[in-house]
Design a protein around this motif. Structure first.
Motif, PDB file in Angstrom:
ATOM      1  N   PHE A  83      -0.123  -6.375  83.137  1.00  0.00           N
ATOM      2  CA  PHE A  83       1.030  -6.959  82.464  1.00  0.00           C
ATOM      3  C   PHE A  83       1.813  -5.819  81.829  1.00  0.00           C
ATOM      4  N   PRO A  84       3.138  -5.762  81.988  1.00  0.00           N
ATOM      5  CA  PRO A  84       3.912  -4.622  81.487  1.00  0.00           C
ATOM      6  C   PRO A  84       3.705  -4.389  79.992  1.00  0.00           C
ATOM      7  N   PRO A  85       3.614  -3.132  79.561  1.00  0.00           N
ATOM      8  CA  PRO A  85       3.365  -2.826  78.147  1.00  0.00           C
ATOM      9  C   PRO A  85       4.358  -3.481  77.188  1.00  0.00           C
ATOM     10  N   CYS A  86       5.652  -3.428  77.496  1.00  0.00           N
ATOM     11  CA  CYS A  86       6.639  -4.003  76.585  1.00  0.00           C
ATOM     12  C   CYS A  86       6.557  -5.528  76.543  1.00  0.00           C
ATOM     13  N   MET A  87       6.234  -6.150  77.663  1.00  0.00           N
ATOM     14  CA  MET A  87       6.059  -7.598  77.658  1.00  0.00           C
ATOM     15  C   MET A  87       4.814  -7.981  76.856  1.00  0.00           C
ATOM     16  N   LEU A  88       3.763  -7.180  76.992  1.00  0.00           N
ATOM     17  CA  LEU A  88       2.535  -7.440  76.237  1.00  0.00           C
ATOM     18  C   LEU A  88       2.777  -7.321  74.743  1.00  0.00           C
ATOM     19  N   ASP A 106      15.167  -5.507  68.569  1.00  0.00           N
ATOM     20  CA  ASP A 106      15.524  -4.427  67.648  1.00  0.00           C
ATOM     21  C   ASP A 106      14.314  -3.559  67.332  1.00  0.00           C
ATOM     22  N   ILE A 107      13.131  -4.187  67.221  1.00  0.00           N
ATOM     23  CA  ILE A 107      11.919  -3.428  66.897  1.00  0.00           C
ATOM     24  C   ILE A 107      11.543  -2.483  68.033  1.00  0.00           C
ATOM     25  N   LEU A 108      11.723  -2.928  69.279  1.00  0.00           N
ATOM     26  CA  LEU A 108      11.415  -2.048  70.405  1.00  0.00           C
ATOM     27  C   LEU A 108      12.315  -0.812  70.400  1.00  0.00           C
ATOM     28  N   LYS A 109      13.533  -0.975  69.891  1.00  0.00           N
ATOM     29  CA  LYS A 109      14.447   0.170  69.806  1.00  0.00           C
ATOM     30  C   LYS A 109      14.149   1.027  68.585  1.00  0.00           C
ATOM     31  N   CYS A 110      13.633   0.391  67.541  1.00  0.00           N
ATOM     32  CA  CYS A 110      13.314   1.127  66.303  1.00  0.00           C
ATOM     33  C   CYS A 110      12.054   0.523  65.670  1.00  0.00           C
ATOM     34  N   ALA A 135       6.108   2.259  70.154  1.00  0.00           N
ATOM     35  CA  ALA A 135       6.801   3.415  70.731  1.00  0.00           C
ATOM     36  C   ALA A 135       6.120   3.870  72.018  1.00  0.00           C
ATOM     37  N   ARG A 136       4.794   3.838  72.049  1.00  0.00           N
ATOM     38  CA  ARG A 136       4.066   4.246  73.251  1.00  0.00           C
ATOM     39  C   ARG A 136       4.358   3.285  74.408  1.00  0.00           C
ATOM     40  N   CYS A 137       4.412   1.993  74.106  1.00  0.00           N
ATOM     41  CA  CYS A 137       4.709   1.008  75.145  1.00  0.00           C
ATOM     42  C   CYS A 137       6.110   1.207  75.718  1.00  0.00           C
ATOM     43  N   VAL A 138       7.055   1.505  74.853  1.00  0.00           N
ATOM     44  CA  VAL A 138       8.437   1.717  75.296  1.00  0.00           C
ATOM     45  C   VAL A 138       8.512   2.899  76.260  1.00  0.00           C
ATOM     46  N   SER A 143       9.986  -0.720  83.489  1.00  0.00           N
ATOM     47  CA  SER A 143      10.699  -1.917  83.942  1.00  0.00           C
ATOM     48  C   SER A 143      11.261  -2.778  82.816  1.00  0.00           C
ATOM     49  N   TYR A 144      10.594  -2.804  81.648  1.00  0.00           N
ATOM     50  CA  TYR A 144      10.990  -3.744  80.602  1.00  0.00           C
ATOM     51  C   TYR A 144      11.257  -3.090  79.250  1.00  0.00           C
ATOM     52  N   SER A 145      11.450  -1.801  79.218  1.00  0.00           N
ATOM     53  CA  SER A 145      11.731  -1.121  77.958  1.00  0.00           C
ATOM     54  C   SER A 145      13.232  -1.098  77.694  1.00  0.00           C
ATOM     55  N   PRO A 146      13.662  -0.836  76.444  1.00  0.00           N
ATOM     56  CA  PRO A 146      15.095  -0.678  76.177  1.00  0.00           C
ATOM     57  C   PRO A 146      15.728   0.424  77.019  1.00  0.00           C
ATOM     58  N   PHE A 147      14.955   1.470  77.324  1.00  0.00           N
ATOM     59  CA  PHE A 147      15.486   2.549  78.165  1.00  0.00           C
ATOM     60  C   PHE A 147      15.825   2.044  79.564  1.00  0.00           C
ATOM     61  N   SER A 148      14.920   1.247  80.148  1.00  0.00           N
ATOM     62  CA  SER A 148      15.179   0.733  81.487  1.00  0.00           C
ATOM     63  C   SER A 148      16.340  -0.260  81.477  1.00  0.00           C
TER      64      SER A 148
END
Length: 296
Positions: A83-88, A106-110, A135-138, A143-148
């Motif tokens: 399961f993708p880290p950011c989704m988890l 917002d938390i995933l970005k900061c 931060a590590r998950c991002v 596929s599912y991070s703010p960067f992607s």
């Protein structure tokens, strides 16, 4: 792309989340396929896998949270359950801290915003660990991070601008999506041509009926992705048929390619993998076109 090549690619790209495809080996096996196409198919297959399995992981989120609180690494949990880290981490924050879905983006970005967004009392050590792990998950999720998400948005805008430049270069006047929305139009393509053009697919493109025939185009939609069955038929029902009903026949460009037999899915929608060569475009003499508001 021939369907058998697509199927072989999908099989080669069926990897666990967190595993990056071996691009060098893929290029050796599929030398005719562009890198952007490989990555687009990889991303789309990942998204489809998440959609199919999301309900299973949602039902097990309490188990995943218990493993995390017991000290297991969050990326190890992600890999073990595929399961993708950011989704988890999204589902964990909802379960453990009752964080709202609106705040999680917002938390995933900061991650520093985590403490003020938590709605339950949590041990400070666990909260600090969670913040670091977000931060590590991002950084680990392609596929599912703010960067992607930003990369996908930037790529989409890049190819929309490329489409507009190509039209401008050959002197085809058009209205943009923003122009149309400013006039109150709903369900708008990327561009609506002020004067229709005719397009003749080149060899290897949309060749319905044998020899390439000229097709009228009144609108064009840019898709910075690969056109597979799921993507194309979903967009056909939700967008393209609406555009045909409102504006007339049109053109869809899947810049990273498409499964070739999808070209015949609708006679009013021409499907190409690139902007047509000028030799395959016929234009009417330029006349003064009315403003969109006058054509409603």
């Amino acid at each position: 792309m021939k369907r058998e090549v697509y199927r072989a690619l999908v099989q080669a790209l069926d990897l666990p989340f967190g595993t990056c495809p071996n691009v060098r080996r893929l290029k050796e096996k599929f030398p005719e396929v562009q890198l952007e196409t490989l990555l687009s198919i990889f991303s789309q297959e990942n998204q489809h896998k998440v959609i199919k399995s999301h309900h299973v992981h949602k039902s097990k989120i309490e188990e995943y949270c218990a493993r995390y609180v017991a000290g297991e690494d969050i990326l190890a949990i992600s890999a073990s359950v595929d399961f993708p880290p950011c989704m988890l981490v999204r589902r964990m924050l909802e379960s453990m801290l009752r964080v709202s879905k609106q705040s999680i983006g917002d938390i995933l970005k900061c991650p520093d915003l985590l403490a003020q967004a938590a709605r339950v009392e949590v041990d400070a050590v666990l909260l600090s660990r969670l913040s670091r792990d977000i931060a590590r998950c991002v950084y680990a999720d392609c596929s599912y991070s703010p960067f992607s998400d930003m990369a996908k948005q930037a790529t989409g805008l890049e190819y929309e601008m490329l489409l507009m430049k190509r039209l401008s270069d050959i002197g085809v006047p058009f209205w943009t999506e923003d122009d149309l929305r400013a006039q109150g139009f709903y369900k708008t393509p990327d561009v609506w041509l002020q004067v229709p053009i005719a397009v003749r697919p080149s060899a290897g493109d949309d060749m319905r009926g044998g020899a390439a025939a000229w097709r009228t185009v009144t609108w064009i939609d840019s898709k910075a992705t690969f056109g597979d069955d799921r993507m194309h038929y979903k967009q056909l029902e939700e967008q393209y048929k609406t555009y045909v009903n409102r504006y007339g026949p049109g053109l869809v460009i899947y810049w990273f390619g498409f499964i070739e037999d999808l070209a015949g899915s609708d006679p009013s929608v021409t499907v190409l993998a690139d902007f047509p060569d000028p030799a395959n475009i016929a234009m009417l003499p330029r006349l003064a076109a009315a403003h969109p508001s006058m054509q409603q």
